[in-house]
Design a protein around this motif. Structure first.
Motif, PDB file in Angstrom:
ATOM      1  N   HIS A  59      53.884   6.677  46.394  1.00  0.00           N
ATOM      2  CA  HIS A  59      52.880   7.326  45.356  1.00  0.00           C
ATOM      3  C   HIS A  59      52.086   8.664  45.964  1.00  0.00           C
ATOM      4  O   HIS A  59      52.267   9.508  45.348  1.00  0.00           O
ATOM      5  CB  HIS A  59      51.999   6.232  44.920  1.00  0.00           C
ATOM      6  N   VAL A  78      47.872   2.596  38.951  1.00  0.00           N
ATOM      7  CA  VAL A  78      46.998   2.166  39.978  1.00  0.00           C
ATOM      8  C   VAL A  78      45.800   1.515  39.420  1.00  0.00           C
ATOM      9  O   VAL A  78      45.366   0.678  40.113  1.00  0.00           O
ATOM     10  CB  VAL A  78      46.320   3.613  40.653  1.00  0.00           C
ATOM     11  N   HIS A 137      43.544  12.607  48.027  1.00  0.00           N
ATOM     12  CA  HIS A 137      44.094  11.683  47.183  1.00  0.00           C
ATOM     13  C   HIS A 137      44.721  10.414  48.180  1.00  0.00           C
ATOM     14  O   HIS A 137      44.624   9.288  47.812  1.00  0.00           O
ATOM     15  CB  HIS A 137      44.815  11.962  46.080  1.00  0.00           C
ATOM     16  N   HIS A 182      43.963   6.458  48.864  1.00  0.00           N
ATOM     17  CA  HIS A 182      44.942   5.454  48.998  1.00  0.00           C
ATOM     18  C   HIS A 182      45.021   4.829  50.253  1.00  0.00           C
ATOM     19  O   HIS A 182      45.523   3.691  50.459  1.00  0.00           O
ATOM     20  CB  HIS A 182      46.450   5.779  48.304  1.00  0.00           C
ATOM     21  N   TYR A 222      44.133  17.441  36.924  1.00  0.00           N
ATOM     22  CA  TYR A 222      44.047  15.779  37.121  1.00  0.00           C
ATOM     23  C   TYR A 222      42.967  15.448  36.129  1.00  0.00           C
ATOM     24  O   TYR A 222      41.716  14.943  36.502  1.00  0.00           O
ATOM     25  CB  TYR A 222      43.520  15.441  38.798  1.00  0.00           C
TER      26      TYR A 222
HETATM   27 FE   LIG Z   1      46.792   7.666  43.103  1.00  0.00          FE
END
Ligand SMILES: [Fe+2]
Length: 715
Positions: free
Chosen positions: A65, A96, A156, A160, A400
């Motif tokens: 991802h 997610v 990002h 994660h 985004y």
């Molecule tokens: Fe993400």
């Protein structure tokens, strides 16, 4: 302890583009490497494909991802032309946060091999480094810069890094391996006493600007937020495992009264009886860390979701007879100010268990003092009472647009302070992350005692298509050069009113209420009434909170996000003079009388009995007062039975217009003083489809009562 520092989020300013390019390159590589190092703790293929928890994808998804995210955003930004692996870039794109559009049905996925994803990551790494090396760089970088999607991809991946570490912590130990690069803290013991420490009242101010902020930020951090925070008391340390044990042992998970309704529903569904990372063993409690279990470190912070933290507070409140609760976001910022917490320094380890500077786990709650408190930042995230909401000036980033907006739903609460693995943007003072209240992160809490917190501004975005169209029609942009219609009607009414009295006005069929607000510029008291509670709900929200948020359909399922503020319409003072009520224009209650003005805009051709409405109008309006009627006269039998139409048909072979009908019905009590005028309006349906109509406007003056006035037959 780690000795090598994980690079900090880059300053967006600087004088030297060459050095900045190198800094961003290093930042990317260090992040990509660290992410792969985290996944190196997965010892077997099974670790990648077995779901740690039912509501999330298996870890193979997260491995792909963060790489896919780079490619998808860089293509969207026009910085890359070619996809590297279209199948992966679709499969690894979303899934997610338990969103309705997430597809978690595993039978729909044919996950690739770990090696294939590793190879793919390598190709992404090469592509991103190539871009970093050749993309022109102008400083400072702002969120319109072509470098923004690169920073976005790195930050990002850092998010994660943390969320994947939580999933690994929820994975079976039999498919993981311990790793010197991910060594936990070994300091344990009993916690110190945890007294409440007073915090004086004070103001907080957050002001992050899209053009000039020093560090990368997510959309929700930008804008201006100022607040006066009343005095409160806060626990010196985070609540420890030892403190929480008392709650568990006193039957905390069996006593419904200490749980909010939502929390109780979660507890009954999950069957939780103790914190999720606690492991009961015959020899006593142990704690699950990321890669091993250890005897319970009683002086480490307990990690729970919001519901468990809240239940602990309600139990504690009952025990102590004080208003124990979680802090608000504003109170956390106040704590941050009084504790004097700095940002993580670039050249030495953080003075907090933050940014992977110390361990791959929590540590004792009193290990890092900050002013009179410990762990205002770092160790574990801290739940707050505050559902995430946008600051004034909130805008989505075009690359985004669904980072934050889906969480503006009153169901995602803010967590503050960061954890041992919160890096980059996550570690900043301005960071604003929010999670569903039942989610587990490396998150705990501290308690505060103080007056009940005020509610934060509503964050809900209206997504009902019709309501959103009307919100835009009333408060949004003007299209095709047509001026705002509800304001135009108010202007006509106020002009015709001249120097007549302007005490009370009734806006019937007010919809979302713009005319109501406009009339209140002059009237002392304006009531907006509509048959639809949904419509007046928006007007009432605007009066109450001064802001309205809604989505507009652009095309198909694509939407844009809008926000309107009363203050931007210069209507702030009007809000105290408007009231919104639900009501039926054809069956008005007796108290709605004594008006100097009654406005019926785009109403009469939607009523089931327009004649009944018009025939009672004079009884509502003071002699000399005005009635404004605006209508496109779109008679439809679905709203108005054919025999009730005021006009728009032939009678005895002659055309009967609605204006003829109005004159007939109103003639006994009113005199036409203005019109008919044609006033246009435009309702936006999508970005490329608009409804353009003409409303005929007439203004009528209520005649003085006459003894011999003929009574109208309808009443
Ligand atoms: Fe993400």
């Amino acid at each position: 302890m780690n000795t090598e520092r994980f690079p900090r989020t880059p300053l967006l300013h600087g004088e030297d583009p060459v050095a900045k390019r190198r800094e961003i390159r290093d930042y990317f590589i260090a992040t990509f490497d660290r992410y792969e190092s985290l996944f190196a703790t997965l010892a077997t293929a099974d670790a990648y494909y077995r779901k740690p928890i039912a509501l999330r994808h298996p870890l193979i998804f997260y491995f792909g991802h963060t790489a896919t995210f780079f490619i998808n955003k860089l293509i969207l930004a026009g910085l890359l032309e070619q996809r590297l692996e279209p199948r992966f870039e679709s499969m690894f794109a979303v899934g997610v946060d338990e969103m309705s559009w997430d597809d978690l049905d595993e039978s729909n996925y044919d996950w690739p091999s770990v090696q294939a994803v590793r190879d793919y990551r390598q190709r992404v790494r090469t592509a991103v480094i190539g871009l970093i090396e050749r993309l022109p760089l102008r400083l400072p970088i702002d969120w319109d810069s072509p470098w923004w999607p690169i920073l976005m991809g790195i930050e990002h991946e850092r998010i994660h890094l943390e969320t994947s570490s939580v999933l690994i912590r929820q994975q079976s130990l039999d498919c993981l391996r311990t790793d010197p690069a991910w060594e936990p803290c070994r300091e344990t013991g009993e916690p110190p006493a945890n007294p409440l420490v007073p915090v004086a009242a004070g103001s907080i101010r957050l002001d992050k600007d899209q053009a000039s902020a020093p560090y990368y930020g997510w959309d929700n951090e930008y804008g201006l937020h100022e607040a006066e925070v009343p005095a409160f008391e806060a626990s010196r340390t985070l609540v420890s495992n030892r403190e929480f044990l008392a709650f568990v042992e006193t039957g905390g998970y069996e006593t419904d009264g200490w749980w909010t309704p939502e929390g109780l529903a979660w507890r009954q569904f999950s069957q939780a009886r103790f914190p999720t990372f606690w492991v009961p063993e015959p020899a006593g409690w142990r704690l699950r860390l990321m890669l091993e279990t250890v005897p319970m470190p009683w002086n480490w912070p307990v990690e729970v979701n919001y519901h468990e933290a809240k239940a602990f507070c309600l139990w504690k409140a009952e025990q102590t007879g004080t208003l124990v609760r979680l802090p608000t976001e504003d109170e956390w910022y106040r704590l941050h100010d009084v504790a004097g917490c700095p940002e993580v320094p670039a050249d030495r380890p953080a003075a907090a268990n933050l940014h992977l500077d110390h361990w791959a786990s929590s540590c004792p709650v009193d290990r890092f003092a900050q002013g009179a408190f410990c762990d205002v930042t770092g160790n574990v995230w801290q739940w707050t009472e505050t559902p995430i909401y946008p600051f004034a000036g909130f805008r989505v980033h075009p690359l985004y647009d669904d980072f934050t907006t889906p969480t503006f739903d009153e169901r995602h609460n803010l967590i503050k302070g960061g954890s041992w693995i919160s890096c980059g943007n996550e570690s900043l003072h301005s960071a604003r992350y929010a999670f569903r209240r039942h989610f587990f992160q490396h998150a705990g809490f501290r308690t505060v005692v103080g007056a009940a917190p005020g509610l934060p501004p509503a964050s809900h975005y209206e997504t009902d298509r019709l309501l959103s169209e009307y919100a835009e029609f009333h408060y949004g942009a003007e299209y095709h050069g047509v001026p705002n219609f509800p304001r135009a009607l108010a202007d006509i009414a106020l002009r015709c009113l001249g120097d007549r009295p302007a005490r009370r006005a009734l806006d019937l069929g007010c919809a979302t209420g713009r005319t109501t607000f406009e009339l209140a510029r002059r009237f002392e008291e304006v009531t907006g009434m509509d048959f639809s509670a949904r419509f007046i709900g928006l007007g009432a929200q605007l009066a109450d909170q001064g802001v309205l948020r809604y989505t507009l359909v652009d095309e198909g399922e694509l939407v844009s996000w809008r926000e309107v503020w009363l203050k931007d319409l210069d209507l702030t003072e009007a809000r105290d003079r408007v009231t919104f009520v639900q009501g039926d224009a054809c069956n008005l209650k007796a108290q709605f009388t004594g008006y100097d003005l009654l406005v019926a805009a785009n109403l009469i051709d939607r009523l089931y009995s327009p004649t009944r409405f018009l025939a009672q109008c004079h009884a509502r309006i003071n002699p000399g007062g005005l009635l404004l009627i605006a209508s496109p006269y779109t008679w439809l039998t679905e709203h108005t039975p054919r025999e009730e139409w005021l006009g728009g048909f032939k009678r005895d072979g002659e055309n009967v217009t609605t204006l003829d009908g109005l004159k007939t019905v109103l003639g006994a009590h009113f005199r036409l003083i203005e019109g008919p005028l044609e006033v246009p309006f435009v309702i936006r349906e999508t970005r490329r489809k608009f409804q353009h109509s003409l409303s005929e406007v007439t203004v009528w003056e209520r005649l003085p009562e006459r003894e011999d006035a003929p009574a109208h037959g309808q009443d």
